[in-house]
Write a protein that holds these residues in place. Sequence first.
Motif, PDB file in Angstrom:
ATOM      1  N   ASN A 106      17.101  -5.403  -1.757  1.00 27.05           N
ATOM      2  CA  ASN A 106      16.659  -6.928  -1.563  1.00 27.05           C
ATOM      3  C   ASN A 106      17.875  -7.889  -1.743  1.00 27.05           C
ATOM      4  OD1 ASN A 106      13.835  -6.492  -1.540  1.00 27.05           O
ATOM      5  ND2 ASN A 106      13.987  -5.913  -3.779  1.00 27.05           N
ATOM      6  N   ARG A 107      19.085  -7.000  -1.392  1.00 25.76           N
ATOM      7  CA  ARG A 107      20.307  -7.828  -1.697  1.00 25.76           C
ATOM      8  C   ARG A 107      20.973  -8.270  -0.211  1.00 25.76           C
ATOM      9  NH1 ARG A 107      18.480  -7.745  -6.058  1.00 25.76           N
ATOM     10  NH2 ARG A 107      18.297  -9.990  -5.667  1.00 25.76           N
ATOM     11  N   PHE A 108      21.803  -9.187  -0.203  1.00 25.16           N
ATOM     12  CA  PHE A 108      22.355  -9.506   0.927  1.00 25.16           C
ATOM     13  C   PHE A 108      23.802  -9.621   0.658  1.00 25.16           C
ATOM     14  CE2 PHE A 108      18.214 -10.697   1.994  1.00 25.16           C
ATOM     15  CZ  PHE A 108      18.023 -10.473   3.260  1.00 25.16           C
ATOM     16  N   VAL A 109      24.754  -8.990   1.526  1.00 26.51           N
ATOM     17  CA  VAL A 109      26.377  -9.185   1.183  1.00 26.51           C
ATOM     18  C   VAL A 109      26.863  -9.347   2.703  1.00 26.51           C
ATOM     19  CG1 VAL A 109      26.465  -6.492   1.759  1.00 26.51           C
ATOM     20  CG2 VAL A 109      28.221  -7.842   0.566  1.00 26.51           C
ATOM     21  N   ALA A 110      27.771 -10.160   2.373  1.00 30.85           N
ATOM     22  CA  ALA A 110      28.705 -10.600   3.581  1.00 30.85           C
ATOM     23  C   ALA A 110      29.990 -10.054   3.615  1.00 30.85           C
ATOM     24  CB  ALA A 110      28.650 -12.053   3.665  1.00 30.85           C
ATOM     25  N   ASN A 111      30.555  -9.160   4.309  1.00 32.21           N
ATOM     26  CA  ASN A 111      32.060  -8.850   4.710  1.00 32.21           C
ATOM     27  C   ASN A 111      32.776  -9.880   5.447  1.00 32.21           C
ATOM     28  OD1 ASN A 111      31.498  -6.159   3.612  1.00 32.21           O
ATOM     29  ND2 ASN A 111      30.372  -5.550   5.570  1.00 32.21           N
ATOM     30  N   ALA A 152      29.094   2.195   2.793  1.00 27.24           N
ATOM     31  CA  ALA A 152      28.776   2.044   1.374  1.00 27.24           C
ATOM     32  C   ALA A 152      27.497   1.128   1.140  1.00 27.24           C
ATOM     33  CB  ALA A 152      29.801   1.576   0.592  1.00 27.24           C
ATOM     34  N   GLN A 153      27.563  -0.040   1.734  1.00 29.64           N
ATOM     35  CA  GLN A 153      26.658  -1.031   1.466  1.00 29.64           C
ATOM     36  C   GLN A 153      25.090  -0.619   2.260  1.00 29.64           C
ATOM     37  OE1 GLN A 153      28.840  -3.916   3.660  1.00 29.64           O
ATOM     38  NE2 GLN A 153      30.148  -4.541   1.717  1.00 29.64           N
ATOM     39  N   LYS A 154      25.212   0.074   3.239  1.00 25.31           N
ATOM     40  CA  LYS A 154      23.818   0.289   4.012  1.00 25.31           C
ATOM     41  C   LYS A 154      23.277   1.598   3.256  1.00 25.31           C
ATOM     42  CE  LYS A 154      24.668  -2.016   8.425  1.00 25.31           C
ATOM     43  NZ  LYS A 154      24.811  -1.726   9.773  1.00 25.31           N
ATOM     44  N   ARG A 155      24.184   2.512   2.739  1.00 24.66           N
ATOM     45  CA  ARG A 155      23.698   3.640   1.916  1.00 24.66           C
ATOM     46  C   ARG A 155      22.913   3.320   0.776  1.00 24.66           C
ATOM     47  NH1 ARG A 155      27.770   8.540   1.359  1.00 24.66           N
ATOM     48  NH2 ARG A 155      25.798   9.265   0.079  1.00 24.66           N
ATOM     49  N   LEU A 156      23.397   1.995   0.254  1.00 24.40           N
ATOM     50  CA  LEU A 156      22.621   1.467  -0.926  1.00 24.40           C
ATOM     51  C   LEU A 156      21.529   0.632  -0.795  1.00 24.40           C
ATOM     52  CD1 LEU A 156      25.644   0.371  -3.173  1.00 24.40           C
ATOM     53  CD2 LEU A 156      24.057   2.526  -3.512  1.00 24.40           C
ATOM     54  N   GLY A 157      20.822   0.431   0.762  1.00 19.91           N
ATOM     55  CA  GLY A 157      20.267  -0.354   1.261  1.00 19.91           C
ATOM     56  C   GLY A 157      20.415  -1.868   1.405  1.00 19.91           C
ATOM     57  N   ALA A 158      21.356  -2.317   1.250  1.00 18.97           N
ATOM     58  CA  ALA A 158      21.746  -3.755   1.261  1.00 18.97           C
ATOM     59  C   ALA A 158      21.633  -4.343   2.724  1.00 18.97           C
ATOM     60  CB  ALA A 158      23.116  -4.221   0.791  1.00 18.97           C
ATOM     61  N   GLN A 159      21.261  -5.451   2.880  1.00 19.11           N
ATOM     62  CA  GLN A 159      21.410  -6.143   4.170  1.00 19.11           C
ATOM     63  C   GLN A 159      22.843  -6.694   4.324  1.00 19.11           C
ATOM     64  OE1 GLN A 159      18.718  -6.359   6.302  1.00 19.11           O
ATOM     65  NE2 GLN A 159      17.628  -4.940   4.872  1.00 19.11           N
ATOM     66  N   VAL A 160      23.444  -6.562   5.675  1.00 19.21           N
ATOM     67  CA  VAL A 160      24.710  -6.641   5.715  1.00 19.21           C
ATOM     68  C   VAL A 160      25.063  -7.612   6.647  1.00 19.21           C
ATOM     69  CG1 VAL A 160      27.048  -5.357   6.392  1.00 19.21           C
ATOM     70  CG2 VAL A 160      25.329  -4.272   4.900  1.00 19.21           C
ATOM     71  N   LEU A 161      26.069  -8.676   6.381  1.00 21.05           N
ATOM     72  CA  LEU A 161      26.341  -9.477   7.490  1.00 21.05           C
ATOM     73  C   LEU A 161      27.864  -9.238   7.631  1.00 21.05           C
ATOM     74  CD1 LEU A 161      23.943 -11.004   5.560  1.00 21.05           C
ATOM     75  CD2 LEU A 161      24.963 -13.190   7.031  1.00 21.05           C
ATOM     76  N   ASN A 162      28.311  -8.994   9.005  1.00 21.36           N
ATOM     77  CA  ASN A 162      29.561  -8.877   9.127  1.00 21.36           C
ATOM     78  C   ASN A 162      30.295 -10.215   9.827  1.00 21.36           C
ATOM     79  OD1 ASN A 162      30.322  -6.332   8.192  1.00 21.36           O
ATOM     80  ND2 ASN A 162      28.894  -5.396   9.849  1.00 21.36           N
TER      81      ASN A 162
END
Length: 304
Positions: free
Chosen positions: A47-52, A68-78
């Motif tokens: 349920n977390r969102f992270v921006a690279n 790493a982020q996707k393996r932990l299930g985070a939603q990723v914005l690049n």
Amino acid sequence: MTISMSAVKERSLLGLKEISREEISSILDRAAYWESQKEKMSPVLKNRFVANMFFENSTRTRFSFEMAQKRLGAQVLNFAAAASSVEKGESIYDTVRTLESMGIDAGVIRLKPIGLLAELAEKVSVPLVNAGDGNNEHPTQALLDLYTMKQQFGELKGLRVSIIGDILHSRVARSNLWALKKFGAHVKFCAPPSMQAPELAEHAPYVSIEEALKADVVMMLRVQLERHAVGVLKSAEQYRLHYGLTEERAAQLEPGAIIMHPAPVNRNVEIDDSLVESDKSRIFTQMSNGVPIRMAVMERAMKL
């Protein structure tokens, strides 16, 4: 998720100079846990969102963070600066604040200006992770380097580590220096005069290439020769001749010594091509170790 500013600071990772040996050890231990997991996906950050936010290019580092982020299930914005309004003059601060306002839970940032990351961290209310800032620090690279050394040697205390190359511009050298000294390792630098950082000499001596080869870990740094287009080392051939890890020099390494490099490698400049995947090389192991290290760092930044 709303967390206090003190918690934001604790969850951020801006560098290794200021954090404790115990904190570094806890990250390394957690990385070992993630490496041991058989399942690729462990959605603890679902349920977390992270921006690279990469204001300086580094495809390899960004992919490692994203994996790493996707393996932990985070939603990723690049976010890549070259394709953004930052190219049109929008400030880095405004970009970070914009993404914070949209609801990200953490940001991974790579940028060139020195000192800006620390200022940003004081002004935003989400944890920030340093993916390389100027020639200051690159903490996750040093963490994966330490992790690789621990895998090989069991402990870091007393380890002899030589870092060879462009120390002046190297955030990798600085983060490794600060972290390794906390664990009682012995660090030496080797660099041409034009690539030395004099302010670091009190922390690690500059030695000859022959002396640098007398080590447990020989860490070669990537050299951008265009920064040094003067003097005797203005060509790749000259750099290799004086400071490269050639097959002849590698033959002088001690039996248990390993070769490391933060990558990407300029083959036949810093390291001869035949050595990059040799028995002594841990270069691709380092890349592999980057994922569990960054999983530990992202979990630390975002887990409730």
